[in-house]
Design a protein around this motif. Structure first.
Motif, PDB file in Angstrom:
ATOM      1  N   ASN A 154       0.853  -1.186   0.000  1.00  0.00           N
ATOM      2  CA  ASN A 154       0.000   0.000   0.000  1.00  0.00           C
ATOM      3  C   ASN A 154       0.893   1.240   0.000  1.00  0.00           C
ATOM      4  O   ASN A 154       1.283   1.733   1.045  1.00  0.00           O
ATOM      5  CB  ASN A 154      -0.918  -0.034   1.214  1.00  0.00           C
TER       6      ASN A 154
ATOM      7  N   HIS B 189       2.324   3.813   3.049  1.00  0.00           N
ATOM      8  CA  HIS B 189       1.179   4.196   3.896  1.00  0.00           C
ATOM      9  C   HIS B 189       1.230   3.549   5.276  1.00  0.00           C
ATOM     10  O   HIS B 189       1.199   4.262   6.294  1.00  0.00           O
ATOM     11  CB  HIS B 189      -0.159   3.907   3.206  1.00  0.00           C
ATOM     12  N   PRO B 190       1.317   2.211   5.393  1.00  0.00           N
ATOM     13  CA  PRO B 190       1.361   1.642   6.739  1.00  0.00           C
ATOM     14  C   PRO B 190       2.648   1.995   7.494  1.00  0.00           C
ATOM     15  O   PRO B 190       2.653   1.991   8.727  1.00  0.00           O
ATOM     16  CB  PRO B 190       1.232   0.137   6.518  1.00  0.00           C
TER      17      PRO B 190
ATOM     18  N   HIS C 281      -7.567  -1.973   1.913  1.00  0.00           N
ATOM     19  CA  HIS C 281      -8.475  -2.457   2.954  1.00  0.00           C
ATOM     20  C   HIS C 281      -9.556  -3.367   2.379  1.00  0.00           C
ATOM     21  O   HIS C 281      -9.989  -4.315   3.041  1.00  0.00           O
ATOM     22  CB  HIS C 281      -9.080  -1.279   3.726  1.00  0.00           C
TER      23      HIS C 281
ATOM     24  N   THR D 110      -1.480   6.682   0.755  1.00  0.00           N
ATOM     25  CA  THR D 110      -2.597   6.818   1.676  1.00  0.00           C
ATOM     26  C   THR D 110      -3.891   7.015   0.909  1.00  0.00           C
ATOM     27  O   THR D 110      -4.934   6.470   1.281  1.00  0.00           O
ATOM     28  CB  THR D 110      -2.334   7.981   2.649  1.00  0.00           C
ATOM     29  N   ARG D 111      -3.828   7.737  -0.168  1.00  0.00           N
ATOM     30  CA  ARG D 111      -5.026   7.995  -0.989  1.00  0.00           C
ATOM     31  C   ARG D 111      -5.624   6.684  -1.520  1.00  0.00           C
ATOM     32  O   ARG D 111      -6.818   6.615  -1.786  1.00  0.00           O
ATOM     33  CB  ARG D 111      -4.640   8.917  -2.144  1.00  0.00           C
TER      34      ARG D 111
ATOM     35  N   LEU E  28      -3.452   4.088  11.689  1.00  0.00           N
ATOM     36  CA  LEU E  28      -4.595   4.210  10.797  1.00  0.00           C
ATOM     37  C   LEU E  28      -4.801   2.912  10.026  1.00  0.00           C
ATOM     38  O   LEU E  28      -5.925   2.414   9.923  1.00  0.00           O
ATOM     39  CB  LEU E  28      -4.396   5.382   9.823  1.00  0.00           C
ATOM     40  N   ALA E  29      -3.727   2.342   9.497  1.00  0.00           N
ATOM     41  CA  ALA E  29      -3.846   1.084   8.760  1.00  0.00           C
ATOM     42  C   ALA E  29      -4.413  -0.012   9.658  1.00  0.00           C
ATOM     43  O   ALA E  29      -5.334  -0.732   9.275  1.00  0.00           O
ATOM     44  CB  ALA E  29      -2.493   0.670   8.187  1.00  0.00           C
TER      45      ALA E  29
ATOM     46  N   ARG F 227      -5.526   3.737   0.144  1.00  0.00           N
ATOM     47  CA  ARG F 227      -5.664   2.774   1.251  1.00  0.00           C
ATOM     48  C   ARG F 227      -6.969   1.995   1.217  1.00  0.00           C
ATOM     49  O   ARG F 227      -7.010   0.847   1.635  1.00  0.00           O
ATOM     50  CB  ARG F 227      -5.469   3.457   2.589  1.00  0.00           C
ATOM     51  N   GLU F 228      -8.033   2.603   0.713  1.00  0.00           N
ATOM     52  CA  GLU F 228      -9.310   1.893   0.692  1.00  0.00           C
ATOM     53  C   GLU F 228      -9.251   0.659  -0.196  1.00  0.00           C
ATOM     54  O   GLU F 228      -9.905  -0.346   0.094  1.00  0.00           O
ATOM     55  CB  GLU F 228     -10.427   2.837   0.251  1.00  0.00           C
TER      56      GLU F 228
ATOM     57  N   MET G   7       1.713   5.634   8.631  1.00  0.00           N
ATOM     58  CA  MET G   7       0.489   5.727   9.434  1.00  0.00           C
ATOM     59  C   MET G   7       0.023   4.347   9.891  1.00  0.00           C
ATOM     60  O   MET G   7      -1.084   3.907   9.564  1.00  0.00           O
ATOM     61  CB  MET G   7      -0.601   6.419   8.614  1.00  0.00           C
TER      62      MET G   7
END
Length: 177
Positions: free
Chosen positions: A68, A99-100, A78, A71-72, A106-107, A74-75, A103
């Motif tokens: 990942n 991203h992870p 998920h 961050t944009r 958050l992940a 991430r969905e 953050m």
């Protein structure tokens, strides 16, 4: 044009060097012509979630890892964790990438994500698999986020690969070139 995910190729070579069966699915490249408009400003490019589900179901992995990078995006990651858990709740889900790393809380707030690998994952992923398999304990881990009785725990990254020549070349045979 998309570039091959060489970071995943390096992880693949390290896993194979440790006699761990691995499959890499480059969802972007393999679904390059599949474009879905999410909003007027966002287009999702890559394999459909249904196709990803078929791949996971057919391969039947013990672990599903997702790179990942953004961050944009991430969905999308998920959704893949959710797909894996819906197929088999015992599949271990692992996030890696920028991203992870940036953050992890958050992940890991996603109920379907089990672990986040922070930073370079070549040795960390092997150490994590040893913990998952019960051959080592959490004290061996470095640069991993996980959940402990519902609480998110982050083990900061402190060990880095000093000899880059010690890593095998990327497992390009695992990439759809």
């Amino acid at each position: 044009n998309p570039l091959p995910p060489l970071g995943l190729g390096y992880l693949g070579s390290v896993l194979e060097d440790n006699n761990i069966e691995v499959k890499i699915v480059d969802c972007l490249l393999e679904g390059w012509h599949n474009r879905v408009e999410i909003t007027k400003d966002i287009i999702r490019v890559g394999l459909s979630f249904e196709h990803i589900e078929d791949i996971i179901r057919d391969y039947a992995p013990d672990i599903v890892g997702v790179n990942n990078l953004f961050t944009r995006q991430r969905e999308n990651a998920h959704k893949i964790y959710e797909i894996a858990k819906n197929i088999d709740k015992h599949i271990i889900t692992v996030a890696g990438g920028a991203h992870p790393t940036a953050m992890p809380e958050l992940a890991l707030s996603d109920k379907n994500l089990d672990y986040a690998v922070l930073g370079e994952g070549e040795q960390t992923l092997i150490d994590l698999i040893e913990v998952i398999e019960g051959r080592n304990d959490f004290s061996a881990l470095d640069g991993v986020g996980y959940k402990d009785n519902g609480n998110i725990r982050i083990l900061p990254k402190s060990r880095f690969i000093e000899d880059l020549d010690s890593i095998s070349f990327p497992a390009r045979h695992l990439l759809n070139m």
